[in-house]
Design an enzyme around this catalytic site. Sequence first.
Site, short mmCIF file in Angstrom:
data_model
loop_
_atom_site.label_atom_id
_atom_site.label_comp_id
_atom_site.label_asym_id
_atom_site.label_seq_id
_atom_site.Cartn_x
_atom_site.Cartn_y
_atom_site.Cartn_z
CD GLU A 259 7.11 33.41 64.26
OE1 GLU A 259 8.25 32.96 63.99
OE2 GLU A 259 6.66 34.44 63.77
N1 MCN Z 1 12.77 25.83 72.34
C1 MCN Z 1 13.09 24.60 72.84
N2 MCN Z 1 13.33 23.57 71.99
C2 MCN Z 1 13.21 23.71 70.66
C3 MCN Z 1 12.86 24.96 70.13
C4 MCN Z 1 12.67 26.03 71.00
O1 MCN Z 1 13.14 24.44 74.05
N3 MCN Z 1 13.45 22.71 69.85
C5 MCN Z 1 12.53 26.96 73.24
C6 MCN Z 1 13.58 28.05 73.11
O2 MCN Z 1 14.64 27.83 73.97
C7 MCN Z 1 12.78 29.30 73.48
C8 MCN Z 1 11.38 28.97 73.00
O3 MCN Z 1 11.30 27.57 72.88
O4 MCN Z 1 12.78 29.51 74.85
C9 MCN Z 1 11.04 29.62 71.65
O5 MCN Z 1 12.11 29.41 70.78
P1 MCN Z 1 12.11 29.90 69.26
O6 MCN Z 1 11.05 29.21 68.53
O7 MCN Z 1 13.49 29.83 68.78
O8 MCN Z 1 11.62 31.41 69.33
P2 MCN Z 1 12.32 32.70 69.94
O9 MCN Z 1 13.04 32.39 71.18
O10 MCN Z 1 12.98 33.46 68.86
O11 MCN Z 1 11.00 33.45 70.43
C10 MCN Z 1 10.18 34.18 69.55
C11 MCN Z 1 8.90 33.51 69.20
C12 MCN Z 1 8.10 34.45 68.46
S1 MCN Z 1 8.69 34.92 66.95
C13 MCN Z 1 7.00 35.05 69.02
S2 MCN Z 1 6.14 36.26 68.20
C14 MCN Z 1 6.56 34.66 70.31
C15 MCN Z 1 7.04 33.36 70.73
O12 MCN Z 1 8.24 33.04 70.39
N4 MCN Z 1 6.09 35.52 71.21
C16 MCN Z 1 5.82 35.07 72.47
N5 MCN Z 1 6.56 32.87 71.87
C17 MCN Z 1 6.02 33.70 72.80
N6 MCN Z 1 5.74 33.25 74.04
C18 MCN Z 1 5.31 34.12 74.98
N7 MCN Z 1 5.04 33.67 76.20
N8 MCN Z 1 5.18 35.44 74.73
C19 MCN Z 1 5.40 35.93 73.51
O13 MCN Z 1 5.26 37.23 73.29
#
Ligand code: MCN
Length: 905
Positions: free
Chosen positions: A867
């Site tokens: 986000e």
């Molecule tokens: N990641 C990483 N290294 C980090 C942090 C995260 O490689 N230091 C990677 C994670 O492994 C994950 C991705 O990045 O694959 C996102 O991680 P994170 O921020 O923890 O979020 P979530 O997996 O909980 O995903 C939800 C978040 C939210 S809240 C929304 S809304 C959202 C988003 O991610 N909606 C999306 N990204 C999106 N991306 C796509 N393509 N489509 C959506 O609907």
Amino acid sequence: MIKLNLTVNNAPKQVICEKDDKLSSILRESLGLTSVKVGCSTGQCGSCSVIVDGKLVRSCSMKMSRIKDGATILTTEGIGTPDNLHPIQMSWIANGGAQCGFCTPGFIVSSYALLQANPSPTREDIRDWFQKYRNACRCTGYKQLVDSVMDAAAVMRGDMSMDELAFQIPEDGRIWGTKYPRPTAVAKVTGTLDYGADLGIKMPKETLKCALVQAEVSHAKIISIDTSEAEAMPGVEKIVTHKDVKGKNRITGLITFPTNKGDGWDRPILCDEKVFQYGDAIAIVCADSEKNAKAAAAKVKVELERLPEYMSAPAAMADDAIEIHPGTPNIYYTQKVAKGEETAPIFDKADVVIEGDYFTTRQPHMPIEPDVGFAYLDDEGKLCIHSKSIGLHLHLYMIAPGLGVEPENLIMVQNPTGGTFGYKFSPTMEALVGAACLATGKPVFLCYDWYQQQTYTGKRSPQFTTVRMAADKEGKLLGMETDWTVDHGPYSEFGDLLTLRGAQFIGAGYNIDNIRGEGRTVCTNHAWGAAFRGYGGPEAEFPSETLMDELAEKLGMDPLELRYKNIYREGSTTPTGCDPEIYSLPEMFDILRPKYEEAKKKTAANSTDEIKRGVGIALGVYASGLDGPDTAEADVRLNEDGSVTVLTCWHDHGQGADMGVLGTAHESLRPLGLTPDQIHLTLNDTRYCPNGGPAGGSRSQVVVGNSIKVGCEMLMSAMLKSDGSYRTYQEMVDENIDLVQHGKWTAPANNCDENGQGKPFACYMYGLCMAEVAVEIATGKTTVEKITFIADIGKVNNVLVVDGQIYGGVAQGIGLALSEDYEDIKKHSTMKGAGFPYIKQIPDDIEIVYVETPRPEGPHGASGVGEVPLCSPHPAILNAIYNACGVRIRTLPALPEKVLAGLKG
Ligand code: MCN
Ligand code: FES
Ligand code: FES
């Protein structure tokens, strides 16, 4: 009927169909070519692109009458297969081009046509092509797609080999922090991944197709529902109304705070007494075909008594407004923020005081894939619901009482999902298909069209915010006063928590010792408020980041230096009065400063009387986690062949849950020396998977990731022998040691008190954005020419994923700043009408710099990412518009006419 002999993907096919049938339907339903995705179904998204007789066409807009007998058709299935990938597909994998993957087959077909026409395109040629053929992507921000085509072209010309293109595992075997491709990539680029609509086609024959009877007014009393004529229509099995719903017929909003004046039981599954918003579902027609279901739905008669429609917070707050939910005031929740000393005396004495009013819009999520799902009763009589839910366990408890089903008799499964961006933090059609399945006893399938997606799913809640800041002559912030009003639509779910975000994030990033303010949640009759990526962050930080620029001007300081003076350093506290976890903001600003100075010079030098250029910056801060002791669970199982399976719910919007789980587990299990393909994933099915919690609040990498890490560590310690080696599967069985270990992790955090004070999150994400824009003086049109994004998201799990998250989030920030809206239900119901950003609206020049400060509480040092890229681009762009032409926009989006009016005014 017509009969056509066609050559489809190099094979002869005979098709018998109606002249009026759409080519997309024939390819998908008659020929089983479900790589052809249907998003908008009105020619606006390109996800249905195929090549007919050498020409790229959008198959949803092509009637079979226009297909010549003997025509040749090519779909993604004919371009390459999982074991024989075409260079375009390999390139899409290697460059991280497929996030949710829903647009991917359409882009691959389009790229194939482009490279046939032009084997050596420039990046601009590729962008022109995708613009011309309306290939739309909501996830990627397009940059990695252009990279993909450039690399594919190089391979096809023989300038690069497939091996050079494909990812190679480093010698040390580590995939953490690399560009390892996500596990679902091959299925996405070959069109073999079945999304909800594809699975719907493959459901058993007796599956009933559903169509909704929906409200076409925004507020009304229901006098009667007459289904008699509709029931007699061909193919109709049953028309389900509220009378058929066995439970409370309500979806509970799970009120978070006791001071909320509502009880959370405000959202009907099927409307009974009232209609609360346009699109509300009144009945479900279940029939043998979608066509028959829709025809019958049009014959259901609903008698209504219109009530006043409160389409914005001020209207619903007016003294004479009636209660939308009788018994609950329209202002149903208030949230205070009180940090440090009273602000009034501070403002009285301060050298400088500044104030501004701001408005963030009802931003629509606009996934390309419309909402879709199905339900059936399994052999044990359990109700199974498959949907795009990104919070399976959460939704299970939100809908079970309304349906009258015991939670243990409800199974929820996430289908491969074509993007949600948060709208699926709310249940949408889960309870509808559940009710239809229970009422008919048969499997049921419901697929929204894009109009329904737009008009009957939640939206970002618009927010009116006033911020005042007090500073001394040198620019040190002394105090802040805030007031914010959240228009949350008619349904209360997550509205109180959203309102709390104003207390937590207005002014975030700066050490402000004294804050006073109040926010409120308001019930209205416009679209219900659903989580949208950033959830309160973009709403909170647009005002404070714009006001920081206005304050800088008043003080005669540079906006970057004013920020630099006030950013978090050792000893600083957040607006909630806790430590900000890490202190890398000065380092991030130091990285940006020379780029900013350069950009200022460049934009000034390139401004003309016709086109003014400018640069703006903004800081974005958001948390990774839900408030308080956020918890996730994961099982880690040792298999007979020595491989490991991770079971959890890390829901996949498209962001890359598969890669998140694999990367985290692989890094955690490094001592076992497993290759990535020895780690299997069982995800997002409540029958098998423990509760990982919803994929909201950018929490999964931190919270679910930690639970996976704990589970892996528990498994390794169960396997560990006294000599330091690890037990085999057989040894574990022989010694009767559990093969499945249950990992659980809870964030060391607590909920904010009534003054918005506390330590609500364990991890934060930081994103500093610089926008360079060009404003056309004659029209007021703004073009973003470059974005620079300095990110501290902790240690990176996967580079392709986080790059994609940032490009995609930035693109949505550009849309929020310049074009996107869902205010006018008619005008904004199509992608184009709602200001969907196509490729030419997004710059190709997006530079990302990572400052990887390891997070003490993050798994392997990672924080989240999802986000934060949507928290700062919009104020950076509006600050850049001001810098370019002196027009200050405080009400999003900065449409050309608004900028033009400013220029004239
Ligand atoms: N990641 C990483 N290294 C980090 C942090 C995260 O490689 N230091 C990677 C994670 O492994 C994950 C991705 O990045 O694959 C996102 O991680 P994170 O921020 O923890 O979020 P979530 O997996 O909980 O995903 C939800 C978040 C939210 S809240 C929304 S809304 C959202 C988003 O991610 N909606 C999306 N990204 C999106 N991306 C796509 N393509 N489509 C959506 O609907
Ligand atoms: Fe055909 Fe969107 S252009 S589905
Ligand atoms: Fe393009 Fe999701 S990857 S829409």
